[in-house]
Design a protein around this motif. Structure first.
Motif, PDB file in Angstrom:
ATOM      1  N   ARG A 228      23.215  15.421  20.052  1.00  0.00           N
ATOM      2  CA  ARG A 228      22.806  16.358  21.111  1.00  0.00           C
ATOM      3  C   ARG A 228      21.691  15.796  21.966  1.00  0.00           C
ATOM      4  O   ARG A 228      21.164  16.487  22.830  1.00  0.00           O
ATOM      5  CB  ARG A 228      22.305  17.657  20.479  1.00  0.00           C
ATOM      6  CG  ARG A 228      23.394  18.407  19.781  1.00  0.00           C
ATOM      7  CD  ARG A 228      22.773  19.445  18.893  1.00  0.00           C
ATOM      8  NE  ARG A 228      23.797  20.268  18.300  1.00  0.00           N
ATOM      9  CZ  ARG A 228      23.752  21.579  18.257  1.00  0.00           C
ATOM     10  NH1 ARG A 228      22.733  22.238  18.770  1.00  0.00           N
ATOM     11  NH2 ARG A 228      24.713  22.250  17.679  1.00  0.00           N
TER      12      ARG A 228
ATOM     13  N   LEU B 252      13.588  23.376  15.710  1.00  0.00           N
ATOM     14  CA  LEU B 252      14.300  23.970  16.857  1.00  0.00           C
ATOM     15  C   LEU B 252      15.793  23.695  16.754  1.00  0.00           C
ATOM     16  O   LEU B 252      16.626  24.554  17.041  1.00  0.00           O
ATOM     17  CB  LEU B 252      13.764  23.380  18.169  1.00  0.00           C
ATOM     18  CG  LEU B 252      12.342  23.784  18.556  1.00  0.00           C
ATOM     19  CD1 LEU B 252      11.906  23.029  19.807  1.00  0.00           C
ATOM     20  CD2 LEU B 252      12.281  25.285  18.788  1.00  0.00           C
ATOM     21  N   VAL B 253      16.125  22.459  16.361  1.00  0.00           N
ATOM     22  CA  VAL B 253      17.545  22.104  16.193  1.00  0.00           C
ATOM     23  C   VAL B 253      18.165  23.017  15.135  1.00  0.00           C
ATOM     24  O   VAL B 253      19.259  23.560  15.316  1.00  0.00           O
ATOM     25  CB  VAL B 253      17.695  20.623  15.780  1.00  0.00           C
ATOM     26  CG1 VAL B 253      19.136  20.303  15.393  1.00  0.00           C
ATOM     27  CG2 VAL B 253      17.235  19.711  16.903  1.00  0.00           C
TER      28      VAL B 253
ATOM     29  N   ARG C  60      20.967  29.626  13.697  1.00  0.00           N
ATOM     30  CA  ARG C  60      20.590  30.931  14.226  1.00  0.00           C
ATOM     31  C   ARG C  60      20.430  31.967  13.125  1.00  0.00           C
ATOM     32  O   ARG C  60      20.951  33.074  13.182  1.00  0.00           O
ATOM     33  CB  ARG C  60      21.608  31.426  15.255  1.00  0.00           C
ATOM     34  CG  ARG C  60      21.543  30.624  16.523  1.00  0.00           C
ATOM     35  CD  ARG C  60      22.224  31.307  17.690  1.00  0.00           C
ATOM     36  NE  ARG C  60      22.328  30.380  18.802  1.00  0.00           N
ATOM     37  CZ  ARG C  60      21.340  30.132  19.640  1.00  0.00           C
ATOM     38  NH1 ARG C  60      20.183  30.735  19.543  1.00  0.00           N
ATOM     39  NH2 ARG C  60      21.489  29.241  20.610  1.00  0.00           N
TER      40      ARG C  60
ATOM     41  N   THR D  32      23.502  16.164  13.631  1.00  0.00           N
ATOM     42  CA  THR D  32      22.660  17.347  13.390  1.00  0.00           C
ATOM     43  C   THR D  32      23.046  18.105  12.113  1.00  0.00           C
ATOM     44  O   THR D  32      22.253  18.892  11.615  1.00  0.00           O
ATOM     45  CB  THR D  32      22.703  18.320  14.586  1.00  0.00           C
ATOM     46  OG1 THR D  32      24.061  18.551  14.937  1.00  0.00           O
ATOM     47  CG2 THR D  32      21.956  17.765  15.783  1.00  0.00           C
TER      48      THR D  32
ATOM     49  N   TRP E 241      17.210  25.950  14.217  1.00  0.00           N
ATOM     50  CA  TRP E 241      17.312  27.325  14.727  1.00  0.00           C
ATOM     51  C   TRP E 241      18.544  27.459  15.610  1.00  0.00           C
ATOM     52  O   TRP E 241      19.319  28.410  15.500  1.00  0.00           O
ATOM     53  CB  TRP E 241      16.026  27.683  15.488  1.00  0.00           C
ATOM     54  CG  TRP E 241      16.132  28.992  16.207  1.00  0.00           C
ATOM     55  CD1 TRP E 241      16.122  29.192  17.538  1.00  0.00           C
ATOM     56  CD2 TRP E 241      16.291  30.292  15.611  1.00  0.00           C
ATOM     57  NE1 TRP E 241      16.279  30.524  17.829  1.00  0.00           N
ATOM     58  CE2 TRP E 241      16.386  31.225  16.657  1.00  0.00           C
ATOM     59  CE3 TRP E 241      16.398  30.746  14.295  1.00  0.00           C
ATOM     60  CZ2 TRP E 241      16.557  32.579  16.445  1.00  0.00           C
ATOM     61  CZ3 TRP E 241      16.566  32.119  14.073  1.00  0.00           C
ATOM     62  CH2 TRP E 241      16.637  33.007  15.136  1.00  0.00           C
ATOM     63  N   GLU E 242      18.746  26.472  16.480  1.00  0.00           N
ATOM     64  CA  GLU E 242      19.902  26.503  17.374  1.00  0.00           C
ATOM     65  C   GLU E 242      21.214  26.440  16.616  1.00  0.00           C
ATOM     66  O   GLU E 242      22.178  27.115  16.949  1.00  0.00           O
ATOM     67  CB  GLU E 242      19.833  25.300  18.299  1.00  0.00           C
ATOM     68  CG  GLU E 242      19.466  25.676  19.694  1.00  0.00           C
ATOM     69  CD  GLU E 242      19.859  24.587  20.659  1.00  0.00           C
ATOM     70  OE1 GLU E 242      19.089  24.396  21.588  1.00  0.00           O
ATOM     71  OE2 GLU E 242      20.918  23.925  20.473  1.00  0.00           O
TER      72      GLU E 242
END
Ligand SMILES: O=C(COP(=O)(O)O)[C@H](O)[C@H](O)COP(=O)(O)O
Length: 325
Positions: free
Chosen positions: A291, A301-302, A308, A238, A304-305
């Motif tokens: 993940r 989304l990844v 953040r 990631t 953002w996670e």
């Protein structure tokens, strides 16, 4: 006066530039190791000089190759401890860098292993798998699947002009996996006549909209796979997801020296040597990460996670990096 960068750190930077160290994951781990060595070997001044010196080292490392975002992501991961904390002493700051670098390297090694375990579940006995270039994440999947008793055949492209496909073929053969090396230009023919069941490639960068930047030729292979309805799988950690693309920053495609294509071109011939290309999300069936498996559309989304940060904060981050550069 700027503090001199240690020889070993300069050597690592040079090795990344000249591709003695190559592949997005290895580059990221080497950069983290270089920051660790730089911190350990610093012995010339106080805390403020140390912070400035570490920023110099970070800039040197990030400037080596432009495309794989794993490089700035690794460097920023380590440097964030210096940028976001106030240290009382040089020793505290040094220790924090060493810990962060070790943490990144450990995470990265575990991630490649985990991708192997997750991705191996996708492989079936009887598969005929095509891969391109040399990716440690892809190798991890293939070797894990093979060791778990699945039996399949791999077709590896040569990957002109630097022939990283030879590394893949050699490594797979060493693991006992049947492997056939093919010229890049044979991909469509091989997919058709060898009835390839899956294409698996690595990534240098994944953008917020799920496009994958990987070795030049990857997008042609994706097109060929789409034509024959063969599933196209990307294997990546990631930290190859690019926070910069959240605010629309384009990924720079590295242009390498023409001599890699042809040593002495006859007069009147120009040579282009782009090292990477972008495969749009529509051509990618899934992305295997440490993940779990995600569709390319979930890349944002990844991101953002992981980070953040709001788009405005990412933009600010970029501005700060640019202005220190
Ligand atoms: O495109 C390449 C290497 O390009 P180069 O040889 O120009 O660095 C690899 O597919 C990715 O970096 C993924 O590799 P990994 O999975 O090992 O990170």
């Amino acid at each position: 006066m700027a503090v001199e960068v240690p020889g070993e750190v300069r050597r690592i930077a040079e090795d990344i530039k000249t591709m003695r160290i190559r592949g997005a994951g290895r580059i990221a781990r080497a950069a983290a190791r270089a920051l660790m060595i730089a911190a350990q070997e610093y012995n010339s001044g106080g805390l403020d000089e140390f912070l400035a010196y570490m920023e110099d080292v970070a800039r040197l490392l990030v400037s080596t190759r432009p495309t794989a975002v794993s490089l700035p992501n690794a460097v920023n991961y380590v440097m964030r401890v210096l940028r976001e904390n106030r240290f009382q002493s040089l020793e505290d700051a040094r220790r924090a860098v060493v810990e962060a670098a070790r943490g990144f390297i450990e995470y990265s090694e575990q991630a490649v292993k985990r991708i192997g375990e997750i991705g191996a579940r996708l492989i079936r006995t009887g598969d005929r798998i095509l891969t391109h270039c040399n990716s440690s994440a892809v190798e991890s999947i293939l070797v894990t699947a093979w060791r778990s008793g699945k039996r399949f055949h791999v077709y590896a492209t040569e990957t002109r002009p630097r022939f990283q496909g030879y590394i893949t073929a050699r490594n797979l053969a060493k693991a006992g996996i049947p492997v056939t090396l093919v010229p890049d230009s044979a991909v469509l023919q091989v997919i058709e006549t060898k009835r390839i069941t899956r294409v698996i490639v690595g990534a240098d960068t994944v953008t917020a909209n799920g496009a994958v930047i990987n070795k030049i030729g990857t997008s042609q292979i994706a097109l060929a796979a789409r034509l024959h309805r063969v599933s196209f799988i990307v294997a990546t950690e990631t930290y190859k997801f690019s926070p910069y693309t959240v605010v629309g920053q384009p990924v720079e495609i590295e242009e390498r020296p023409p001599e890699e294509v042809l040593e002495n071109p006859p007069p009147g011939i120009r040579i282009r040597n782009p090292a990477f290309d972008a495969t749009p999300p529509e051509y990618i069936d899934m992305i295997v990460t440490e993940r779990g498996i995600i569709p390319p559309k979930s890349a944002a989304l990844v991101l953002w996670e992981m980070f953040r940060r709001s788009p405005a904060e990412v933009h600010q981050l970029r501005v700060e990096e640019d202005s220190t550069g």
